[in-house]
Write an enzyme that holds these catalytic residues in place. Structure first.
Site, mmCIF file in Angstrom:
data_model
loop_
_atom_site.group_PDB
_atom_site.id
_atom_site.type_symbol
_atom_site.label_atom_id
_atom_site.label_comp_id
_atom_site.label_asym_id
_atom_site.label_seq_id
_atom_site.Cartn_x
_atom_site.Cartn_y
_atom_site.Cartn_z
ATOM 1 N N LYS A 38 0.834 -1.203 0.000
ATOM 2 C CA LYS A 38 0.000 0.000 0.000
ATOM 3 C C LYS A 38 0.872 1.257 0.000
ATOM 4 C CE LYS A 38 -0.389 0.047 5.061
ATOM 5 N NZ LYS A 38 -1.298 -0.001 6.228
ATOM 6 N N ARG A 136 -9.706 0.297 15.344
ATOM 7 C CA ARG A 136 -9.603 1.083 14.118
ATOM 8 C C ARG A 136 -10.680 0.613 13.137
ATOM 9 N NH1 ARG A 136 -3.756 1.311 11.271
ATOM 10 N NH2 ARG A 136 -4.344 -0.828 10.702
ATOM 11 N N TYR A 264 13.186 31.458 4.310
ATOM 12 C CA TYR A 264 11.954 32.150 4.685
ATOM 13 C C TYR A 264 11.903 32.508 6.167
ATOM 14 C CZ TYR A 264 9.772 31.055 0.185
ATOM 15 O OH TYR A 264 9.459 30.981 -1.143
ATOM 16 N N MET A 313 9.368 24.877 -0.199
ATOM 17 C CA MET A 313 8.582 23.928 -0.969
ATOM 18 C C MET A 313 9.454 23.042 -1.846
ATOM 19 S SD MET A 313 5.417 24.528 -3.638
ATOM 20 C CE MET A 313 4.335 25.184 -2.366
#
Length: 369
Positions: A38, A136, A264, A313
């Site tokens: 997965k 779950r 930043y 990013m």
């Protein structure tokens, strides 16, 4: 491995084979093996991993969602595929591509029976998920009678396995809880088999369960993270080989003077002259902002280069003041020498998260075929 010229996730299928064989050695020859692929095979390459596991002799594969199973079928994977979290809206595709659903609630059971009837299915294979403490997904002990009755009444589905999931198989301090889960599953699966009149496969062990509770391997085990080189225990990690290595290159080097800032929000301010390197990888590639401000580091020419300031990013800046390096040199985020677990630990997280976070825009290169 050869040098890379861009941000690249290098996948070593020879390492995958080593890990598969190691985990196989911990179970009996007759116990079936399910490989969990997965989340793009834990952030790697789902198709390449699935096909290698098929070649190695795995008995089953597992994905989280129907769309993942459909992709595997479209690329020629033939192994039985268990869908761990199917949704009713995808049942037509699930049946159309011969995927096998985990049935985990009364609602999903009823909806899948209806879908199977509409599709004129007979003895369609399904897997019953029991909740033994993870809380779950899964049926409870009060549902056993209903599961058996509805299965027999429908005539269109056949239960091929019953399974559950250990909540803390890697934690020796939770051994009592794990043993209680195993005992609960034994009782639930036995009660189901008595009412069905046949014996589906049973499976409960994940990677850490295979290592710590081999007596509960039943007819099949499931391994995810272990196949990719991580065992949640130091001694097991040492026996496994990381499949994925994340590498990038130095785009530019800057001389940062005292009282200058980097990145930043001026999140890093230098109180003395340093040298920084900018690398073409950022939070859009899976290196989250939590790795900034020195919590994460890369390795350049065998030396540690901490991340400076905030992760951007598409870029990170690292401190290379004491590293002999140049533009174009390789930087290793994680791999054989520095594992994904070690990289993740700097930000207080785990290998699973960093591995599965690697963006699909990062180039994949498969080796060891």
């Amino acid at each position: 491995m050869s040098k890379v010229g861009e941000t690249t996730l290098v996948l070593d299928l020879a390492a995958l084979e080593h890990n598969y064989n190691y985990l196989r050695s911990k179970i009996t020859p007759e116990t079936k093996f399910l490989g969990v692929v997965k989340a793009f095979a834990y952030g790697s390459d789902m198709v390449a991993i699935a096909k290698k596991l098929e070649q190695l002799g795995a008995d089953y594969l597992a994905v989280a969602y129907v769309s993942e199973g459909v992709l595997l079928r479209k690329t020629g994977v033939q192994l039985p595929i268990l869908v761990l979290h199917p949704l009713a809206s995808n049942f037509d595709d699930l049946i159309g591509y011969h995927l096998e659903p985990s049935i985990y609630s009364r609602n999903i059971l009823n909806q899948f029976i209806e879908a199977a009837k509409e599709g004129e299915q007979n003895n369609y294979p399904v897997h019953i998920k029991f909740n033994t403490g993870l809380n779950r997904l899964g049926f409870s002990k009060d549902d056993v009678e209903l599961i058996a009755e509805e299965t027999k009444r429908s005539g269109c589905i056949k239960i091929v396995s019953a399974f559950s999931h250990l909540a803390a198989s890697e934690d020796k301090n939770e051994q009592t809880f794990s043993l209680k889960q195993i005992e609960s599953f034994k009782n639930l699966s036995s009660a189901l088999m008595d009412r069905l009149g046949h014996a589906p496969m049973r499976h409960m062990l994940n990677t850490s369960g295979i290592i710590n509770y081999p007596e509960a391997q039943f007819e099949m085990v499931r391994s995810g993270i272990g196949l990719y080189g991580y065992g949640n225990q130091v001694e097991i990690d040492a026996a496994l080989k990381p499949v994925a290595s994340l590498k990038t290159v130095i785009s530019q080097i800057h001389q940062i003077e005292a009282n200058e800032s980097v990145g930043y929000n001026r999140a890093f301010k230098s109180n003395h002259p340093i040298k920084s390197a900018t690398l073409p990888i950022g939070h859009a590639d899976g290196i989250g902002r939590q790795y900034g401000k020195g919590k994460g580091f890369v390795t350049i020419n065998n030396k540690k280069a901490p991340i400076l300031g905030n992760v951007c990013m598409d870029m990170i800046m690292v401190d290379v003041t004491n590293i002999d390096c140049k533009e174009g040199d390789e930087a290793i985020v994680f791999g054989n020498e520095k594992s994904a677990e070690k990289f993740a630990s700097g930000a207080g997280t785990i290998s699973y998260e960093i591995l599965t976070a690697i963006s699909q825009r990062v180039k994949r290169v498969v080796t060891g075929i």
